[in-house]
Design an enzyme around this catalytic site. Structure first.
Site, PDB file in Angstrom:
ATOM      1  N   SER A 127       0.879  -1.078  -0.063  1.00  0.00           N
ATOM      2  CA  SER A 127      -0.086  -0.191  -0.022  1.00  0.00           C
ATOM      3  C   SER A 127       0.907   1.237   0.067  1.00  0.00           C
ATOM      4  O   SER A 127       0.463   2.296  -0.643  1.00  0.00           O
ATOM      5  CB  SER A 127      -0.988   0.137   1.286  1.00  0.00           C
ATOM      6  N   ASP A 173       8.297  -3.019  -5.157  1.00  0.00           N
ATOM      7  CA  ASP A 173       7.105  -2.724  -5.104  1.00  0.00           C
ATOM      8  C   ASP A 173       6.889  -1.410  -5.627  1.00  0.00           C
ATOM      9  O   ASP A 173       5.739  -1.144  -6.430  1.00  0.00           O
ATOM     10  CB  ASP A 173       6.923  -2.440  -3.433  1.00  0.00           C
TER      11      ASP A 173
HETATM   12  C1  GLA Z   1       8.824  -5.560   0.664  1.00  0.00           C
HETATM   13  C2  GLA Z   1       9.834  -4.518   0.321  1.00  0.00           C
HETATM   14  C3  GLA Z   1      10.546  -4.923  -1.070  1.00  0.00           C
HETATM   15  C4  GLA Z   1      10.921  -6.674  -1.005  1.00  0.00           C
HETATM   16  C5  GLA Z   1       9.812  -7.369  -0.407  1.00  0.00           C
HETATM   17  C6  GLA Z   1      10.239  -8.795  -0.068  1.00  0.00           C
HETATM   18  O1  GLA Z   1       7.815  -5.498   0.064  1.00  0.00           O
HETATM   19  O2  GLA Z   1       9.352  -3.279   0.050  1.00  0.00           O
HETATM   20  O3  GLA Z   1      11.435  -4.204  -1.656  1.00  0.00           O
HETATM   21  O4  GLA Z   1      12.264  -6.568  -0.500  1.00  0.00           O
HETATM   22  O5  GLA Z   1       9.380  -6.743   1.040  1.00  0.00           O
HETATM   23  O6  GLA Z   1      10.538  -9.419  -1.359  1.00  0.00           O
END
Ligand code: GLA
Length: 386
Positions: A127, A173
């Site tokens: 989010s 993300d």
């Molecule tokens: C979170 C982080 C990502 C990644 C994931 C695990 O979502 O924001 O950058 O490291 O954890 O894969």
């Protein structure tokens, strides 16, 4: 219920001067495989979801940002020229994006904004990246002549996490929130930034998220500490193998060679990452052959690694994984950073309805609360709605 432009616009009108601005949206994400590989320069394989953030933004002719969070019913104002920024975490995401866009030379001015989201918070569905990407995209559109490339917008979001929120996350993300494409997953090489879209059209299978509703929180969590362990092991290996810049470049043999120089915990963490980088590529190959059994088996291996080696699971998530196994789900694992949130499940169409029923009742019998089941639909990345 799906969030609409109207939900946001009506509040924007109510809370500001009655006029309207431009409306932008960015999604949360799923990740088929490739967890904790991004900050090790490895591969990830996410897809954007239909749920996300919608924000209305209108320049107000000042140097102040006047922001309203519809979900939290909270209003915060900050000056673009303030060095400290606001205290409320949600507002720091917007502040960080403004400051980082300004640092790239975008002449950002003050604006009024209201936003809302339908990505469940703390579910490991990103989010916060959705929030960052929404504003990075909006500011690029309003003041940057859309000159900043999408991957650079993703990095603005990532720097916001690092510098203004304190989470040393990777790029997955934010990248998928900006680059997502309806109906496709994205295989991203987090070292080179190269990416490729893979149409996600599984024949006879579907993806289902099961949200344990155990709230995950990466701020102040052992997430940053995992990253440090990985960097340490990579540095120890690099003393013998200078070509190893990150765990992406390491293999099991190299890890065995340095075993005496690292702790058991560091050993286990590095072992998980080395395996996971290879699994992403194996899953991409399997998908091209419509071999969903292999995809599923890799997902279970990832779950085992995240739970027993990387130690980012919790009892509830392990239980959801056990139920999936018992019910014949093809693949199941923790999704996202861990410490709570969702499992992602690859399941044959004919088993899906029963699985959804059984997982709710078994989990409720044990923890007194039903998990939330979400059918995954792969949607588009950051965009202007009107
Ligand atoms: C979170 C982080 C990502 C990644 C994931 C695990 O979502 O924001 O950058 O490291 O954890 O894969």
């Amino acid at each position: 219920m799906k969030l609409t432009i109207e939900d946001v616009r009506s509040r924007f009108i109510k809370h500001f001067d009655g006029t309207t601005g431009s409306v932008y949206a960015s999604p949360g994400r799923i990740n088929l495989i490739g967890e904790h590989t991004d900050y090790n320069n490895g591969f990830v394989f996410p897809g954007a979801v239909e749920q996300g953030i919608i924000a209305e933004v209108k320049p107000n002719g000042t140097r102040t940002v006047d922001a309203y969070s519809i979900d939290l019913k909270d209003r915060v104002q900050f000056s673009l020229d303030d060095e400290q920024g606001p205290r409320a975490t949600w507002a720091r995401y917007i502040y960080g994006v403004c400051r980082e866009m300004m640092a790239l030379g975008v002449p950002v001015e003050g604006f009024n904004t209201a936003f809302a989201g339908d990505v469940p918070l703390g579910a490991g569905m990103s989010s916060s990246a959705a929030l960052e990407s929404t504003y990075a995209y909006a500011l690029n559109d309003l003041w940057g002549e859309n000159k900043i490339e999408k991957m650079e917008l993703a990095k603005v979001g990532q720097r916001t996490e690092h510098k203004y929120v304190g989470v040393n996350c990777g790029i997955m993300d934010q990248a998928i929130s900006v680059l997502g494409k309806k109906g496709s997953l994205l295989r991203l090489d987090c070292r080179s930034g190269e990416y490729e879209y893979f149409p996600w059209n599984p024949k006879g299978y579907q993806l289902v998220l099961v949200n344990s509703c155990v709230k995950h929180q990466l701020v102040g969590s052992p997430y940053n500490e995992r990253r440090l362990s990985c960097e340490k092991v990579a540095a120890v290996i690099a003393k013998k193998y200078p070509e190893v810049e990150s765990l992406r470049d390491a293999n099991y043999d190299m890890l065995e060679e340095v075993r005496a120089e690292i702790t058991d915990e560091e050993y286990r963490r590095a072992r998980y990452v080395i395996g996971e980088v290879a699994r992403v590529l194996a899953v991409c190959d399997a998908l091209q052959k419509d071999d969903y059994e292999t995809v599923g088996q890799m997902m279970y291996e990832t779950h085992y690694g995240l739970s027993k080696e990387y130690e980012v699971s919790c009892e509830e998530l392990d239980y959801l994984n056990d139920i999936a196994k018992e019910e014949g789900v093809t693949g199941s694992r923790i999704m996202g950073g861990g410490f709570g949130g969702c499992t992602i499940n690859l399941i044959a169409d004919e088993l899906a309805a029963n699985f959804k029923k059984v997982v709710k009742s078994k989990f409720k019998a044990k923890y007194g609360k039903e998990p939330i089941v979400i059918d995954v639909v792969i949607g588009d990345g950051a965009r202007k709605l009107c």
